[in-house]
Design a protein around this motif. Structure first.
Motif, short mmCIF file in Angstrom:
data_model
loop_
_atom_site.label_atom_id
_atom_site.label_comp_id
_atom_site.label_asym_id
_atom_site.label_seq_id
_atom_site.Cartn_x
_atom_site.Cartn_y
_atom_site.Cartn_z
N ILE A 172 11.27 17.95 -5.44
CA ILE A 172 12.14 16.83 -5.11
C ILE A 172 11.34 15.55 -4.93
O ILE A 172 11.68 14.50 -5.49
CB ILE A 172 12.95 17.15 -3.84
CG1 ILE A 172 13.87 18.34 -4.09
CG2 ILE A 172 13.75 15.94 -3.38
CD1 ILE A 172 14.66 18.76 -2.87
N LEU A 173 10.27 15.61 -4.17
CA LEU A 173 9.48 14.41 -3.90
C LEU A 173 8.63 14.00 -5.09
O LEU A 173 8.07 12.90 -5.10
CB LEU A 173 8.58 14.64 -2.68
CG LEU A 173 9.31 14.83 -1.35
CD1 LEU A 173 8.31 15.08 -0.22
CD2 LEU A 173 10.19 13.64 -1.03
N ARG A 250 10.51 -3.11 7.11
CA ARG A 250 9.16 -2.85 7.64
C ARG A 250 8.77 -1.37 7.56
O ARG A 250 7.65 -1.02 7.93
CB ARG A 250 9.12 -3.29 9.11
CG ARG A 250 9.33 -4.77 9.31
CD ARG A 250 9.46 -5.09 10.80
NE ARG A 250 8.34 -4.54 11.55
CZ ARG A 250 8.29 -4.50 12.87
NH1 ARG A 250 9.32 -4.92 13.58
NH2 ARG A 250 7.24 -4.00 13.49
N ARG A 251 9.65 -0.52 7.11
CA ARG A 251 9.37 0.92 7.12
C ARG A 251 8.19 1.25 6.21
O ARG A 251 8.21 1.00 5.02
CB ARG A 251 10.60 1.68 6.65
CG ARG A 251 10.53 3.18 6.71
CD ARG A 251 10.49 3.69 8.12
NE ARG A 251 11.59 3.20 8.92
CZ ARG A 251 11.79 3.51 10.19
NH1 ARG A 251 10.93 4.30 10.81
NH2 ARG A 251 12.82 3.05 10.83
N PHE A 252 7.15 1.80 6.80
CA PHE A 252 5.94 2.09 6.02
C PHE A 252 5.51 3.55 6.15
O PHE A 252 5.36 4.25 5.15
CB PHE A 252 4.79 1.19 6.47
CG PHE A 252 3.47 1.55 5.87
CD1 PHE A 252 3.18 1.21 4.56
CD2 PHE A 252 2.52 2.26 6.59
CE1 PHE A 252 1.96 1.56 3.99
CE2 PHE A 252 1.30 2.61 6.04
CZ PHE A 252 1.02 2.26 4.73
N GLU A 253 5.29 4.01 7.40
CA GLU A 253 4.62 5.30 7.59
C GLU A 253 5.41 6.45 6.96
O GLU A 253 4.83 7.36 6.37
CB GLU A 253 4.36 5.56 9.08
CG GLU A 253 5.54 5.99 9.93
CD GLU A 253 6.48 4.86 10.27
OE1 GLU A 253 7.53 5.11 10.89
OE2 GLU A 253 6.17 3.70 9.93
N LYS A 260 3.92 8.04 -0.85
CA LYS A 260 2.95 6.98 -1.17
C LYS A 260 3.48 5.99 -2.20
O LYS A 260 2.73 5.39 -2.97
CB LYS A 260 1.62 7.58 -1.65
CG LYS A 260 0.84 8.29 -0.56
CD LYS A 260 -0.50 8.77 -1.08
CE LYS A 260 -1.36 9.31 0.06
NZ LYS A 260 -0.73 10.40 0.81
N GLY A 261 4.79 5.83 -2.24
CA GLY A 261 5.40 4.89 -3.17
C GLY A 261 5.73 5.49 -4.52
O GLY A 261 6.37 4.84 -5.35
N VAL A 271 6.58 -3.23 1.52
CA VAL A 271 5.48 -2.90 2.44
C VAL A 271 4.45 -2.00 1.76
O VAL A 271 3.24 -2.17 1.96
CB VAL A 271 6.05 -2.24 3.70
CG1 VAL A 271 4.94 -1.89 4.67
CG2 VAL A 271 7.06 -3.14 4.37
N ILE A 272 4.92 -1.05 0.98
CA ILE A 272 3.99 -0.18 0.24
C ILE A 272 3.20 -0.99 -0.77
O ILE A 272 1.98 -0.82 -0.92
CB ILE A 272 4.76 0.96 -0.45
CG1 ILE A 272 5.53 1.79 0.57
CG2 ILE A 272 3.81 1.82 -1.25
CD1 ILE A 272 4.67 2.52 1.56
N ASP A 273 3.87 -1.92 -1.45
CA ASP A 273 3.19 -2.76 -2.43
C ASP A 273 2.16 -3.66 -1.75
O ASP A 273 1.06 -3.89 -2.27
CB ASP A 273 4.22 -3.59 -3.19
CG ASP A 273 3.66 -4.17 -4.48
OD1 ASP A 273 2.61 -3.68 -4.95
OD2 ASP A 273 4.27 -5.10 -5.03
#
Length: 318
Positions: A172-173, A250-253, A260-261, A271-273
């Motif tokens: 899935i991921l 702002r969601r990152f973690e 990891k994007g 934020v990932i970028d």
């Protein structure tokens, strides 16, 4: 009559009274500002100054290996990111992610709040249990979700296979089609308890006599909710929508730990970028420009929400 009373004169009393009143009025006028001063100073030092530094950095060509040796390039960083098709895709992914988080978290939170507002056995325990996802650390939520979505032993894949909806290979991921919905479901699961608790508190302010009057007049549940309950909840829903928008931007973690994007940028948000540009590509100037895009989006949302709120208030007054 005492000696003190004999020595008092009418002029003394008349002069001291207004002075005391003026000093008391002066103190009461400045007291709120004195209480606000520490928080204002903290915001200016720890948020205002870094924001100004980021604005300047976004107009320079600065690398992570030489952070103090930036070269002024004007709008080159902004032209570069908006001219990049991958960034435009990232921007669209971010907007879709934010809209889905806001709508689903607020909508689900409202439904749960309405259920928890009813009287039933074990209501107190249910109200306590619903806050667990919000109280859990984001890192723990991401790791648990990754384990549940694992292709080999994840419980989600086992359930989907059992009902005939299994993903090919169970990855899935790792699927560009299913990775973003999986991240969204995890984010909403963590966010909705906060909205439900806040809306549950707002429901306590709904006047029950108006609900009873509407029911006596023959109004159904939906008409009663729209005419009475929703009028009380509207300001709270508007505030929650703004908060959820900013928190989703702002969601990152959670996204970083789960995908990891990836895969192939399917879950890549601003934020990932930003993180990738700063620490993978070592381009601090470009990363700052991406951060400023996020700041502008947040300001647009805040200003837009205030304008909408004022328009709604004017309509209610009419």
């Amino acid at each position: 009559m005492t000696v003190v009373e004999q020595t008092r004169t009418p002029g003394t009393v008349s002069r001291s009274g207004p002075r005391r009143r003026r000093s008391a009025a002066l103190g009461s006028r400045w007291t709120p500002y004195l209480f606000l001063a520490p928080a204002t100073l903290f915001i200016l030092v720890f948020q205002g100054v870094p924001l100004l530094q980021e604005v300047y950095l976004s107009f320079t060509r600065t690398t992570l290996l030489n952070p103090t040796g930036g070269q002024w390039v004007g709008l080159d960083n902004y032209e570069a990111i908006f001219g990049d098709p991958d960034f435009r895709r990232t921007l669209l992914t971010t907007l879709g992610y934010v809209i889905a988080c806001v709508v689903c978290s607020v909508g689900l939170g409202l439904g749960v709040a309405l259920l928890l507002n009813k009287g039933f056995r074990g209501r107190g325990l249910a109200r306590a249990l619903v806050t667990i996802p919000w109280a859990a650390p984001g890192i723990a939520v991401a790791l648990i979700a990754t384990w549940m979505l694992n292709a080999q032993y994840g419980i989600v894949n086992r359930f989907l296979d059992a009902v005939g909806l299994g993903v090919p290979g169970g990855a899935i991921l790792d699927s560009p089609r299913y990775a973003l919905p999986a991240v969204l479901a995890t984010t909403i699961w963590q966010l909705f308890p906060f909205t439900s608790v806040v809306l549950l508190s707002a429901l306590q302010a709904v006047p029950q006599d108006l609900n009873e009057a509407a029911i006596v007049d023959g109004a159904g549940r939906w008409a009663t909710f729209r005419a009475v309950t929703w009028q009380v909840l509207k300001p709270t829903v508007g505030l929650l929508a703004v908060l959820m928008t900013i928190w989703s931007l702002r969601r990152f973690e959670l996204i970083w730990l789960m995908t990891k994007g990836g895969p192939v940028g399917a879950t890549r948000t601003l934020v990932i970028d930003l993180y990738s540009q700063a620490f993978d590509s070592k381009k601090l100037g470009a990363a700052a420009a991406i951060g400023m895009v996020g700041v502008v989006i947040s300001l647009v949302v805040i200003i837009g929400s205030r304008l909408v709120a004022r328009a709604v208030e004017k309509e209610d007054v009419r």
